[in-house]
Design an enzyme around this catalytic site. Structure first.
Site, PDB file in Angstrom:
ATOM      1  N   CYS A 284      59.650  35.624 -83.770  1.00 33.36           N
ATOM      2  CA  CYS A 284      58.643  34.850 -84.507  1.00 33.36           C
ATOM      3  C   CYS A 284      58.551  33.415 -83.973  1.00 33.36           C
ATOM      4  CB  CYS A 284      58.942  34.901 -86.001  1.00 33.36           C
ATOM      5  SG  CYS A 284      57.568  34.323 -87.035  1.00 33.36           S
ATOM      6  N   HIS A 368      58.495  40.960 -86.610  1.00 37.55           N
ATOM      7  CA  HIS A 368      59.806  40.916 -87.255  1.00 37.55           C
ATOM      8  C   HIS A 368      60.481  42.288 -87.181  1.00 37.55           C
ATOM      9  CE1 HIS A 368      59.858  36.883 -89.158  1.00 37.55           C
ATOM     10  NE2 HIS A 368      58.557  36.994 -88.980  1.00 37.55           N
ATOM     11  N   GLU A 370      63.444  43.051 -87.805  1.00 34.69           N
ATOM     12  CA  GLU A 370      64.390  43.247 -88.916  1.00 34.69           C
ATOM     13  C   GLU A 370      63.692  43.766 -90.164  1.00 34.69           C
ATOM     14  OE1 GLU A 370      62.453  39.493 -90.066  1.00 34.69           O
ATOM     15  OE2 GLU A 370      63.049  40.401 -88.160  1.00 34.69           O
TER      16      GLU A 370
END
Length: 401
Positions: A284, A368, A370
């Site tokens: 990011c 992202h 995650e």
């Protein structure tokens, strides 16, 4: 866009006032008060706590396109910012429907009470589809959101506030969102019926130093789940201080604000770190910081990417992944210098979503991997980073998937 429906006789207790003078009336939820921010929309159906506590949303009001938010309540686990007391996340929220009573075995409190505790000013009862369509057409507006249970507002003053706010461009919010101190992270990913476990000192096989521009907890958990000892350091940590920690890998975290503003101090540090052969991974804002350090440019997006259903193509594998995204700035792919390869693109608008440096253990992604919330299609990127560390140590690679 319309304000409260014509048949509504209730006095509005919250207003959203856009910089162009548009006034949208609704019912106030969450904290009371007034705040200036940028309005964006998020298309995720679930994970509202993780969204609202993501430090990347600092300085923003989140409009949820899914109409029913809050029906599973709030808990003390689905938090993404490292210091909840500092409230480094979204400053405002907009829902279509009012918040219902929670119904979920993990619920610890009503979402409205949680919003109050977080200091998040909210508004509900408006046509969020119309607001979303307006943003898609006109871009993310600067605005003021105000909540007063008595319904007393100085509308002209709010219009002036919204018009006067300069917006996110030029704002270095990473220095606000960063934890401000170095510490060890050892919490591992959540497991059903077990919760969170911790990485033991003797189990840590690798050392990752994470530059914290507003890092999410689940990123750190995934590193710990791969037996990485993680040292989190503040955003303005020098390259000398990072290297003194003797990392096996360096991580550039997500975060809020304008990457060009944060880059004034972050880019020279990253450029010094790139002079070593230590593997580097960015996510990011960290992706944008790396791109700037390599000589590329970033630009403000029209409506940004916010949601958990974004298709991205990984050119390194040829696969299409559904990923979580949360960014209002992007790397200009045309500005990537020779020797830097574009690895991922958004299939919504073709914007850059990843890069790697030819012949170097250096890469980053805009989305992202995650998740938290969202799909786990890109979890393999953490193993890809770990394999760069293992290769440097002469160890065999792990399967990415």
């Amino acid at each position: 866009m319309t304000a409260t429906p014509a048949w509504t006789i209730q006095k509005p207790t919250a207003l959203l006032v856009l910089a162009d003078g548009t006034v949208i009336e609704g019912k106030g939820i969450g904290a009371t008060g007034t705040v200036q921010a940028e309005v964006c929309f998020n298309t995720a159906l679930t994970g509202y706590q993780e969204i609202l506590t993501d430090p990347s949303y600092l300085g923003q009001i989140v409009t949820f396109t899914f109409p029913h938010i809050g029906n599973i309540g709030a808990n003390d686990e689905d938090i993404e910012d490292l210091t909840p007391a500092a409230r480094h996340g979204a400053v405002g929220v907009i829902f279509k429907a009012d918040i219902t009573e929670p119904s979920n075995y993990r619920a610890a409190k009503h979402l409205d009470a949680w919003l109050k505790a977080r200091g998040i000013i909210g508004l509900c009862g408006i046509d969020t589809r119309a607001l979303t369509a307006w943003i898609r057409e006109n871009g993310m507006p600067n605005a003021v959101i105000a909540h007063d249970p008595a319904g007393v507002f100085d509308v002209e003053a709010l219009k002036a506030e919204a018009k006067a706010w300069s917006g996110l461009e030029g704002l270095d919010l990473a220095k606000v969102a960063t934890s401000g101190q170095s510490y060890r992270w050892n919490e591992k990913p959540w497991v059903w019926n077990e919760g969170y476990s911790t990485l033991g000192e003797t189990d840590a096989a690798y050392h990752v130093v994470a530059l914290d521009y507003g890092v999410k907890r689940n990123i750190l958990r995934l590193f710990a789940g791969l037996n990485c000892r993680v040292t989190v350091v503040p955003a303005q940590t020098s390259a000398e201080e990072v290297l003194a920690l003797k990392p096996d890998g360096i991580f550039l975290s997500n975060g809020p604000g304008d990457p060009a503003a944060t880059g004034e101090y972050a880019v020279p540090v990253i450029q010094d770190l790139l002079k070593t052969d230590i593997p580097v991974f960015g996510i990011c804002l960290g992706h944008q910081m790396l791109a700037l350090a390599l000589g590329a440019r970033t630009e403000k997006m029209h409506q940004g990417h916010h949601g958990a259903n974004h298709p991205v193509k990984d050119h390194t594998t040829g696969k299409v992944e559904i990923v979580s995204m949360n960014h209002g700035f992007a790397v200009d792919a045309n500005s990537l210098p020779q020797g830097v390869e574009q690895t991922h693109i958004s299939l919504f608008d073709g914007t850059n979503c990843g890069l790697r440096v030819d012949g170097r253990p250096v890469f980053s992604v805009q989305h992202h991997p995650e998740a938290s919330p969202g799909p786990q299609d890109s979890h393999y990127l953490f193993r890809r980073f770990l394999n760069l560390i293992r290769e440097k140590k002469g160890e065999p690679a792990l399967a990415e998937r």
